[in-house]
Design a protein around this motif. Structure first.
Motif, short mmCIF file in Angstrom:
data_model
loop_
_atom_site.label_atom_id
_atom_site.label_comp_id
_atom_site.label_asym_id
_atom_site.label_seq_id
_atom_site.Cartn_x
_atom_site.Cartn_y
_atom_site.Cartn_z
N SER A 115 0.81 -1.22 0.00
CA SER A 115 0.00 0.00 0.00
C SER A 115 0.85 1.28 0.00
O SER A 115 0.34 2.36 -0.29
CB SER A 115 -0.95 0.00 1.20
OG SER A 115 -0.21 -0.08 2.41
N ASP A 116 2.15 1.16 0.32
CA ASP A 116 3.06 2.32 0.32
C ASP A 116 3.52 2.71 -1.08
O ASP A 116 4.09 3.79 -1.27
CB ASP A 116 4.31 2.03 1.15
CG ASP A 116 4.01 1.83 2.63
OD1 ASP A 116 2.97 2.31 3.10
OD2 ASP A 116 4.84 1.18 3.29
N PRO A 128 2.58 3.73 -4.75
CA PRO A 128 1.43 4.20 -5.53
C PRO A 128 1.37 3.57 -6.92
O PRO A 128 2.40 3.36 -7.56
CB PRO A 128 1.65 5.71 -5.62
CG PRO A 128 3.12 5.90 -5.43
CD PRO A 128 3.57 4.78 -4.55
N GLU A 129 0.15 3.28 -7.36
CA GLU A 129 -0.03 2.73 -8.72
C GLU A 129 0.39 3.79 -9.74
O GLU A 129 0.05 4.96 -9.62
CB GLU A 129 -1.50 2.35 -8.93
CG GLU A 129 -1.74 1.68 -10.26
CD GLU A 129 -3.20 1.26 -10.45
OE1 GLU A 129 -3.57 1.07 -11.61
OE2 GLU A 129 -3.93 1.12 -9.45
N LYS A 136 8.44 4.36 -5.10
CA LYS A 136 9.07 4.92 -3.92
C LYS A 136 10.56 4.59 -3.98
O LYS A 136 10.96 3.50 -4.35
CB LYS A 136 8.45 4.32 -2.66
CG LYS A 136 8.94 4.95 -1.38
CD LYS A 136 8.12 4.48 -0.19
CE LYS A 136 8.65 5.12 1.08
NZ LYS A 136 7.91 4.70 2.26
N THR A 188 8.56 0.20 -7.87
CA THR A 188 7.46 0.82 -8.60
C THR A 188 6.28 -0.13 -8.70
O THR A 188 6.41 -1.34 -8.52
CB THR A 188 7.90 1.24 -10.02
OG1 THR A 188 8.22 0.07 -10.78
CG2 THR A 188 9.08 2.20 -9.99
N GLN A 189 5.11 0.45 -9.01
CA GLN A 189 3.91 -0.32 -9.30
C GLN A 189 3.32 0.24 -10.60
O GLN A 189 2.44 1.08 -10.59
CB GLN A 189 2.89 -0.20 -8.15
CG GLN A 189 1.68 -1.05 -8.34
CD GLN A 189 0.64 -0.94 -7.24
OE1 GLN A 189 -0.30 -1.69 -7.27
NE2 GLN A 189 0.76 -0.04 -6.28
#
Length: 164
Positions: free
Chosen positions: A77-78, A80-81, A85, A95-96
């Protein structure tokens, strides 16, 4: 006394002493540089629980893994899509690029070795010369860098991300 007469008396020649000192210095330097253990230079806590899902080449997939976790980085959850970070202490960017897909790359720019500083609009940005890299695969989106950010291995297990 000349070096020749010292050599005859059993004392080592100056050349032998200098060579030994050089070899000792080289041995010390090689010993100091010889360890590449990522876990020893990390200040984060480690997870010793088995991972439920593994990743290779920086891609976190749902394939089973029997290895134990490395350095705990973040909760899913840390991240971001469409973004990511930067973990400065570990030298990694997570990354996401799309929902539920996590990637990891070295945070060291391939152009001049600067640490990347931000992630925005789907790119990882280096502050030194404004090179930009894709959050999806680390490829160069804008130079002067010419090589992609190297992939790092991460393990995504339930809601946690661990550096392998």
């Amino acid at each position: 006394m000349t070096s020749e007469s010292l050599q005859r008396t059993g004392a080592p020649a100056r050349r032998t002493i200098v060579a030994a000192a050089g070899a000792a210095g080289l041995a010390v330097a090689l010993t100091a540089c010889g360890s590449d253990d990522k876990s020893s230079d990390s200040s984060s806590s480690s997870s010793n629980t088995p991972a439920d899902a593994g990743a290779s080449g920086g891609d976190a997939s749902s394939s089973p893994s029997s290895g134990s976790g490395g350095t705990a980085l973040a909760k899913t959850s840390d991240i971001p899509e469409g973004g990511g970070k930067i973990f400065k202490d570990q030298g990694v960017v997570v990354t996401q690029p799309t929902a539920g897909t996590y990637k990891a790359f070295s945070s060291k720019c391939t152009h001049a070795g600067c640490a990347v500083s931000s992630i925005a609009n789907g790119v990882i940005v280096c502050p030194c010369h404004n090179s930009e890299f894709s959050v999806a695969d680390g490829s160069v989106k804008k130079g002067p860098a010419t090589q992609a950010l190297p992939a790092e291995e991460i393990i995504v297990s339930e809601d946690s991300i661990t550096l392998a």
